[in-house]
Design a protein around this motif. Sequence first.
Motif, short mmCIF file in Angstrom:
data_model
loop_
_atom_site.label_atom_id
_atom_site.label_comp_id
_atom_site.label_asym_id
_atom_site.label_seq_id
_atom_site.Cartn_x
_atom_site.Cartn_y
_atom_site.Cartn_z
N GLY A 95 37.76 30.32 -0.92
CA GLY A 95 36.77 29.31 -0.43
C GLY A 95 35.39 29.90 0.05
O GLY A 95 35.18 31.34 0.12
N ALA A 96 34.55 28.93 0.58
CA ALA A 96 33.06 29.39 0.97
C ALA A 96 33.41 30.16 2.32
O ALA A 96 32.59 30.85 2.84
CB ALA A 96 32.33 28.29 1.10
N SER A 97 34.55 29.77 2.92
CA SER A 97 34.79 30.48 4.30
C SER A 97 35.06 31.81 4.03
O SER A 97 34.35 32.66 5.12
CB SER A 97 36.08 29.63 4.82
N LEU A 100 31.58 33.42 3.49
CA LEU A 100 30.80 33.43 4.91
C LEU A 100 31.16 34.58 5.93
O LEU A 100 30.48 35.22 6.29
CB LEU A 100 30.84 31.98 5.50
N PHE A 121 28.22 24.37 10.96
CA PHE A 121 29.89 24.36 10.80
C PHE A 121 30.68 25.40 11.60
O PHE A 121 29.82 26.34 11.95
CB PHE A 121 29.64 24.65 9.41
N TYR A 124 30.89 29.60 11.82
CA TYR A 124 29.63 30.41 11.77
C TYR A 124 29.78 31.44 13.05
O TYR A 124 29.79 32.61 12.90
CB TYR A 124 28.34 29.98 11.70
N ASN A 166 22.50 26.04 6.16
CA ASN A 166 23.24 25.18 5.41
C ASN A 166 22.45 23.98 5.15
O ASN A 166 22.03 23.28 5.80
CB ASN A 166 24.42 24.92 6.30
N ASN A 170 25.70 19.88 6.59
CA ASN A 170 27.05 19.42 7.50
C ASN A 170 26.63 19.75 9.07
O ASN A 170 26.67 20.96 9.31
CB ASN A 170 28.06 19.99 6.94
N ASP A 198 24.63 28.54 2.90
CA ASP A 198 25.71 27.94 2.73
C ASP A 198 25.22 26.60 1.89
O ASP A 198 24.65 25.75 2.51
CB ASP A 198 26.43 27.62 3.93
N VAL A 200 27.41 24.70 0.19
CA VAL A 200 29.06 23.99 -0.59
C VAL A 200 28.52 22.46 -1.03
O VAL A 200 29.36 22.10 -1.70
CB VAL A 200 29.98 24.15 0.31
N TYR A 201 27.59 21.75 -0.43
CA TYR A 201 27.35 20.38 -0.75
C TYR A 201 26.27 20.38 -1.74
O TYR A 201 25.50 19.17 -2.01
CB TYR A 201 26.79 19.69 0.35
N SER A 229 31.31 26.49 -3.34
CA SER A 229 33.07 26.44 -3.46
C SER A 229 33.50 25.21 -4.45
O SER A 229 32.71 24.34 -4.43
CB SER A 229 33.53 26.42 -2.06
N LYS A 232 33.57 20.75 -2.40
CA LYS A 232 32.90 19.52 -2.21
C LYS A 232 32.16 19.08 -3.48
O LYS A 232 32.71 17.81 -3.80
CB LYS A 232 31.70 20.00 -1.05
N LYS A 240 40.68 26.23 -2.00
CA LYS A 240 40.16 27.25 -1.49
C LYS A 240 39.66 28.14 -2.48
O LYS A 240 39.77 29.56 -2.08
CB LYS A 240 40.99 27.84 -0.43
N1 PMP Z 1 30.34 25.33 4.95
C1 PMP Z 1 30.31 24.15 5.15
C2 PMP Z 1 29.18 23.67 5.53
C3 PMP Z 1 31.37 23.22 5.00
O1 PMP Z 1 31.54 22.01 5.31
C4 PMP Z 1 32.78 23.62 4.38
C5 PMP Z 1 33.99 22.79 4.14
N2 PMP Z 1 35.33 23.22 4.88
C6 PMP Z 1 32.79 25.19 4.39
C7 PMP Z 1 31.48 25.88 4.28
C8 PMP Z 1 34.12 25.74 3.85
O2 PMP Z 1 34.32 25.63 2.65
P1 PMP Z 1 35.64 25.94 2.00
O3 PMP Z 1 36.60 25.05 2.21
O4 PMP Z 1 35.41 26.14 0.54
O5 PMP Z 1 36.04 27.35 2.35
#
Ligand code: PMP
Length: 389
Positions: A95-97, A100, A121, A124, A166, A170, A198, A200-201, A229, A232, A240
């Motif tokens: 995932g982007a998580s 990050l 988000f 962070y 970001n 979000n 970030d 992701v969108y 990722s 979205k 993930k």
């Molecule tokens: N960054 C932002 C701004 C998000 O909204 C999200 C959504 N969960 C994530 C990161 C994490 O993405 P992922 O589910 O791919 O880990």
Amino acid sequence: MSLLSKRASDFGTTIFTEMSALATKTGAINLGQGFPDHDGPLEVAEAAIAAIQSGRNQYPPGRGFPEFCEAVASHQRHWYGLELNPATDVVATTGASEALFASVFATVNPGDEVVVFAPYFDIYVPAIRWAGATHRTVTLTAPDFRITADAIRAAVTDRTRAIIFNSPHNPTGRVFDSSELQAIADVAIEQDLVVISDEVYEHLVFDNARHTPIATLPGMFERTITISSMGKSFAFTGWKVGWASGPEPLMSGLLGIKQFVTFASGAPLQLGAAAALALPDSYFSDYAAWLQARRNQLVAGLDAAGFGLVQPQGTYFVTTDVRPLGFNDGLDFCQKLPELAGLVAIPLETLYDRKPGEESAGKALVRWAFCKQESVLTEAVERLGQLAR
Ligand code: PMP
Ligand code: GLN
């Protein structure tokens, strides 16, 4: 003595988990946590299934399968003109998580500072804190949530190492414009900072908005980690599978952390991701157009109910001010919302810094997700009618 570390409870339970649980408990329509109620493209799922069936199930390289890294590089070239070496400039993540977290751990030392923009988000700040660093916040305020160079400069000190940025954003749905990107780039270059971007969108933008990766600005590629990722843009939040891309030294650092966290990620799903990244342009424009129609639907309902709002230009989300409906506190409003209207939304208060004795800039703000089927939003909008004064 507790068996747990202090860290384990430092930040409580995430607001997304809390609000999804509230939706389950009450049977309310969940417009809180941002996940679609539909799957991503069938051919992407089929590519992952084919990978499972053809034995791509053992550890992939930590950076990712070559096909995956090549797909990320081609995507960045095709959409943004960014040239990446797939062998060195891409890392597959959980995932982007994870991207990050690994980015923060790879670039920030204990005692350093990292600039964030609130509302942020929610992962962070824990990432920064657990790396032994401190976050310094640039507070963006309703209704325009604009970033200015002065506000960034006011948050930067001689300890600042990085900026987490970001866009599309979000929870506000803002797609920051070129002058805001340039303001961040100017400060990053001036102060020799890393930007963790970030994105992701990245494909979920509406009307005439365009997403520009900050890495494309002059002088920025070498100091930017770009993150995205499958969640979205491809509506596979549960996979993930994410990725980071950028210059070789930053990617090597990220891999240095990742190898001891997850070592490698999601082998067969990476091949699904490779198929997704290579989808024709029409997939991306069709999905954004579909989502734009859902945005219009929900925004019209929120507007008719009397909420203050600014039309989001991207993401899954619209942020509203609850004060015109006679509420002062978004958290309290969200807790009552299942009973008031059979709906669940996210209070923004938890996405801003909370200082004892100070009113949060997000106190009256509430986020709604519109990544839902038309019929679900039709019902949600009807329920919003119950709130109209
Ligand atoms: N960054 C932002 C701004 C998000 O909204 C999200 C959504 N969960 C994530 C990161 C994490 O993405 P992922 O589910 O791919 O880990
Ligand atoms: N990105 C999603 C949101 O903002 C939630 C993901 C999560 O629950 N961590 O709603």
